[in-house]
Design an enzyme around this catalytic site. Sequence first.
Site, PDB file in Angstrom:
ATOM      1  N   ILE A  29     -49.269  27.454 -11.146  1.00  0.00           N
ATOM      2  CA  ILE A  29     -49.213  28.395  -9.919  1.00  0.00           C
ATOM      3  C   ILE A  29     -48.196  29.022  -9.502  1.00  0.00           C
ATOM      4  O   ILE A  29     -47.027  28.562  -9.596  1.00  0.00           O
ATOM      5  CB  ILE A  29     -49.750  27.131  -8.479  1.00  0.00           C
ATOM      6  CG1 ILE A  29     -51.220  26.305  -8.808  1.00  0.00           C
ATOM      7  CG2 ILE A  29     -49.962  28.014  -7.295  1.00  0.00           C
ATOM      8  CD1 ILE A  29     -52.147  27.241  -9.093  1.00  0.00           C
ATOM      9  N   ASN A 154     -37.358  21.669 -12.128  1.00  0.00           N
ATOM     10  CA  ASN A 154     -36.508  22.556 -11.328  1.00  0.00           C
ATOM     11  C   ASN A 154     -35.654  23.489 -12.522  1.00  0.00           C
ATOM     12  O   ASN A 154     -35.196  24.591 -11.943  1.00  0.00           O
ATOM     13  CB  ASN A 154     -35.601  21.899 -10.440  1.00  0.00           C
ATOM     14  CG  ASN A 154     -34.674  20.775 -11.315  1.00  0.00           C
ATOM     15  OD1 ASN A 154     -34.968  20.603 -12.548  1.00  0.00           O
ATOM     16  ND2 ASN A 154     -33.809  20.128 -10.515  1.00  0.00           N
ATOM     17  N   PRO A 178     -42.679  19.319 -21.114  1.00  0.00           N
ATOM     18  CA  PRO A 178     -42.156  19.785 -19.822  1.00  0.00           C
ATOM     19  C   PRO A 178     -42.834  18.997 -18.602  1.00  0.00           C
ATOM     20  O   PRO A 178     -43.938  18.670 -18.835  1.00  0.00           O
ATOM     21  CB  PRO A 178     -42.419  21.204 -19.908  1.00  0.00           C
ATOM     22  CG  PRO A 178     -42.945  21.439 -21.372  1.00  0.00           C
ATOM     23  CD  PRO A 178     -43.317  20.264 -21.928  1.00  0.00           C
ATOM     24  N   GLU A 251     -31.229  10.991 -16.771  1.00  0.00           N
ATOM     25  CA  GLU A 251     -30.672  11.884 -15.663  1.00  0.00           C
ATOM     26  C   GLU A 251     -31.592  12.088 -14.435  1.00  0.00           C
ATOM     27  O   GLU A 251     -32.763  12.808 -14.503  1.00  0.00           O
ATOM     28  CB  GLU A 251     -30.788  13.555 -16.300  1.00  0.00           C
ATOM     29  CG  GLU A 251     -29.793  13.491 -17.402  1.00  0.00           C
ATOM     30  CD  GLU A 251     -28.336  13.449 -16.791  1.00  0.00           C
ATOM     31  OE1 GLU A 251     -28.171  13.227 -15.802  1.00  0.00           O
ATOM     32  OE2 GLU A 251     -27.515  13.607 -17.935  1.00  0.00           O
ATOM     33  N   CYS A 285     -30.774  18.243  -8.465  1.00  0.00           N
ATOM     34  CA  CYS A 285     -30.455  16.950  -8.588  1.00  0.00           C
ATOM     35  C   CYS A 285     -28.919  16.508  -8.034  1.00  0.00           C
ATOM     36  O   CYS A 285     -28.880  15.423  -7.390  1.00  0.00           O
ATOM     37  CB  CYS A 285     -30.677  16.409 -10.041  1.00  0.00           C
ATOM     38  SG  CYS A 285     -29.781  17.169 -11.113  1.00  0.00           S
TER      39      CYS A 285
HETATM   40  P1  NDP Z   1     -40.791  13.107 -11.922  1.00  0.00           P
HETATM   41  O1  NDP Z   1     -39.985  12.038 -12.066  1.00  0.00           O
HETATM   42  O2  NDP Z   1     -41.982  13.332 -11.020  1.00  0.00           O
HETATM   43  O3  NDP Z   1     -41.182  13.573 -13.391  1.00  0.00           O
HETATM   44  C1  NDP Z   1     -40.077  13.949 -14.376  1.00  0.00           C
HETATM   45  C2  NDP Z   1     -40.987  14.224 -15.792  1.00  0.00           C
HETATM   46  O4  NDP Z   1     -41.474  12.731 -15.955  1.00  0.00           O
HETATM   47  C3  NDP Z   1     -42.222  15.060 -15.662  1.00  0.00           C
HETATM   48  O5  NDP Z   1     -42.437  15.688 -16.942  1.00  0.00           O
HETATM   49  C4  NDP Z   1     -43.298  13.880 -15.633  1.00  0.00           C
HETATM   50  O6  NDP Z   1     -44.565  14.239 -15.783  1.00  0.00           O
HETATM   51  C5  NDP Z   1     -42.989  12.787 -16.418  1.00  0.00           C
HETATM   52  N1  NDP Z   1     -43.330  11.429 -16.005  1.00  0.00           N
HETATM   53  C6  NDP Z   1     -43.841  10.921 -14.837  1.00  0.00           C
HETATM   54  N2  NDP Z   1     -44.367   9.632 -15.054  1.00  0.00           N
HETATM   55  C7  NDP Z   1     -44.148   9.499 -16.364  1.00  0.00           C
HETATM   56  C8  NDP Z   1     -44.162   8.105 -17.114  1.00  0.00           C
HETATM   57  N3  NDP Z   1     -44.644   6.968 -16.593  1.00  0.00           N
HETATM   58  N4  NDP Z   1     -43.712   8.139 -18.555  1.00  0.00           N
HETATM   59  C9  NDP Z   1     -43.280   9.299 -18.859  1.00  0.00           C
HETATM   60  N5  NDP Z   1     -43.003  10.505 -18.310  1.00  0.00           N
HETATM   61  C10 NDP Z   1     -43.506  10.490 -17.238  1.00  0.00           C
HETATM   62  O7  NDP Z   1     -39.726  14.293 -11.465  1.00  0.00           O
HETATM   63  P2  NDP Z   1     -39.916  15.845 -10.903  1.00  0.00           P
HETATM   64  O8  NDP Z   1     -40.377  16.450 -12.104  1.00  0.00           O
HETATM   65  O9  NDP Z   1     -40.534  15.738  -9.492  1.00  0.00           O
HETATM   66  O10 NDP Z   1     -38.479  16.350 -10.556  1.00  0.00           O
HETATM   67  C11 NDP Z   1     -37.627  15.879  -9.377  1.00  0.00           C
HETATM   68  C12 NDP Z   1     -36.522  14.637  -9.885  1.00  0.00           C
HETATM   69  O11 NDP Z   1     -35.762  15.056 -11.030  1.00  0.00           O
HETATM   70  C13 NDP Z   1     -35.720  14.571  -8.796  1.00  0.00           C
HETATM   71  O12 NDP Z   1     -35.522  13.158  -8.525  1.00  0.00           O
HETATM   72  C14 NDP Z   1     -34.224  15.123  -9.431  1.00  0.00           C
HETATM   73  O13 NDP Z   1     -33.249  14.602  -8.699  1.00  0.00           O
HETATM   74  C15 NDP Z   1     -34.608  14.872 -10.603  1.00  0.00           C
HETATM   75  N6  NDP Z   1     -33.610  15.466 -11.511  1.00  0.00           N
HETATM   76  C16 NDP Z   1     -32.691  15.203 -12.079  1.00  0.00           C
HETATM   77  C17 NDP Z   1     -31.581  15.899 -12.914  1.00  0.00           C
HETATM   78  C18 NDP Z   1     -30.490  15.330 -13.487  1.00  0.00           C
HETATM   79  O14 NDP Z   1     -30.076  16.080 -14.523  1.00  0.00           O
HETATM   80  N7  NDP Z   1     -30.002  14.128 -13.114  1.00  0.00           N
HETATM   81  C19 NDP Z   1     -31.997  17.282 -12.911  1.00  0.00           C
HETATM   82  C20 NDP Z   1     -33.013  17.908 -12.207  1.00  0.00           C
HETATM   83  C21 NDP Z   1     -33.959  16.983 -11.480  1.00  0.00           C
HETATM   84  P3  NDP Z   1     -45.443  15.131 -14.996  1.00  0.00           P
HETATM   85  O15 NDP Z   1     -44.574  15.453 -13.603  1.00  0.00           O
HETATM   86  O16 NDP Z   1     -45.877  16.205 -15.715  1.00  0.00           O
HETATM   87  O17 NDP Z   1     -46.609  14.229 -14.353  1.00  0.00           O
END
Ligand code: NDP
Length: 485
Positions: A29, A154, A178, A251, A285
């Site tokens: 989207i 992000n 991703p 991370e 993050c």
């Molecule tokens: P999520 O934790 O929801 O998801 C991250 C990834 O993990 C997605 O690809 C997701 O898949 C996947 N995932 C979810 N559950 C599982 C599992 N049980 N096993 C394996 N993979 C899984 O984070 P967001 O995508 O919402 O991103 C935001 C978060 O990321 C914030 O907390 C932010 O602070 C953090 N972040 C940290 C950074 C850093 O470098 N420290 C940089 C950028 C963001 P799907 O979503 O497709 O289900």
Amino acid sequence: MTYPTQPKASHFVNGAYLEDADGTAIDVIYAASGERIAQLHAATPKVIEAAITAARAAQPKWAAMTGTERGRILRRAADIMRERNHELSVLETYDTGKPYQETSVVDATSGADALEYFGGMAATLTGEHIPLGEDWVYTRREPLGVCVGIGAWNYPTQIACWKGAPALACGNAMIFKPSETTPLCALKVAEILHEAGLPAGLYNVIQGMGEVGSALVSDPRVDKVSLTGSVATGRKVYAAAADGMKHVTMELGGKSPLIIFDDADIENAVSGAILGNFYSSGQVCSNGTRVFVHKKIKEAFLSRLKERLEGAVIGDPQDPDTSFGPMVSERQMEIVKGYIAKGQAEGARLVCGGAQLPRDGFYLEPTVFADVVDDMTIAREEIFGPVMAVLDFEDETDVLARANDTPFGLAAGVFTRDLARAHRVAAAFEAGTCYINTYNDAPVEAPFGGVKASGVGRENSKAAIEYYSQIKSVYVRMGDLEAPF
Ligand code: NDP
């Protein structure tokens, strides 16, 4: 309207695009309009199997190449990324909703930097010679094998490169998953790596939700997992990886402090607070979302901040003049709206913003709360949106204790003209990355990562090599060997 966003297929496996329409549909989207701009499918068990098999088959030959040969391919990929920066930035803007003004200078650029940096480093990865009298030990720096990268939404291009580049430089294969919210950009990274000459099977991209990530993490043929995501996901992935004794890089999220002392240059401090809260609509993050401002300058800071935020150009993110775009998804916007409501209910003073914009897409105004106190929800939980919490302070020791009073430890910043104080504060911060009179820089040359609940390991810089390789010690005996029996 039709968008140039539908990829050739959902996955990139073994050097080619791959489709399996039996997988659950993933609608992409566009955050600026709410329209569907592509449809992909989550990886089925067949696709997951194909990716793991391809990665395992290709990795040993890749590891046997010289670092110079591996590095040349990565550097060639960096050049192609730079040549195609416009196309990649437009795509990243469609994938995330972030303004082209940002994506054209940050995302593919930072991905290319990682490919170039680790491409250059590949030839320098050597072991040590350790003399032991006339005997000796030498060490070999060896790859881990098959690495899985799991990304947040992000920075989809940057994350795909930050994980892929050091993994490949060290002689590993990578399977990248991703976020389902932004599945488009990593496919382009795979395409470019192969155009640069990467042998098939070494960089695979497969789509899916958490279940696909989870299947990859628990597969015994996977040797390492690098996750960028929330702390909650990090806990699950870390536990699953521990079961197979796999290497990890985590991370994760943050709630970072930014301390502005009364001797700070206010204009620079306001710039730092804007960079640390409103870039990418606050979806970063390392953002410094707890802004501690000295009581003496608080009102001057707030009024200048408000003026500067009124200058934000909110609009179509593909327009190069737009400096502030939508949230990535309706879901994320609703989460952030919930936090804004909590901030108001718990008694914080709304200085500006706070509302959804009356237009298509998922736009929230840049929002600032003042008079926030430490135990309010908006001062404790990661919001991941354009919401800044401003807290007062008067004393250095007191503010440092409050700044560190959080389970997170990703980043922290300080603005002051007093050099001794700046370094004292940086040393006392419980954070993996600290900023003095700046905020949110993340060049590939410097280590990036968190302490406490914000993560394990480091990305970028020489430090990343430690997380994508392992050291073998080889003992060499020059003379006869004695034994007790
Ligand atoms: P999520 O934790 O929801 O998801 C991250 C990834 O993990 C997605 O690809 C997701 O898949 C996947 N995932 C979810 N559950 C599982 C599992 N049980 N096993 C394996 N993979 C899984 O984070 P967001 O995508 O919402 O991103 C935001 C978060 O990321 C914030 O907390 C932010 O602070 C953090 N972040 C940290 C950074 C850093 O470098 N420290 C940089 C950028 C963001 P799907 O979503 O497709 O289900």
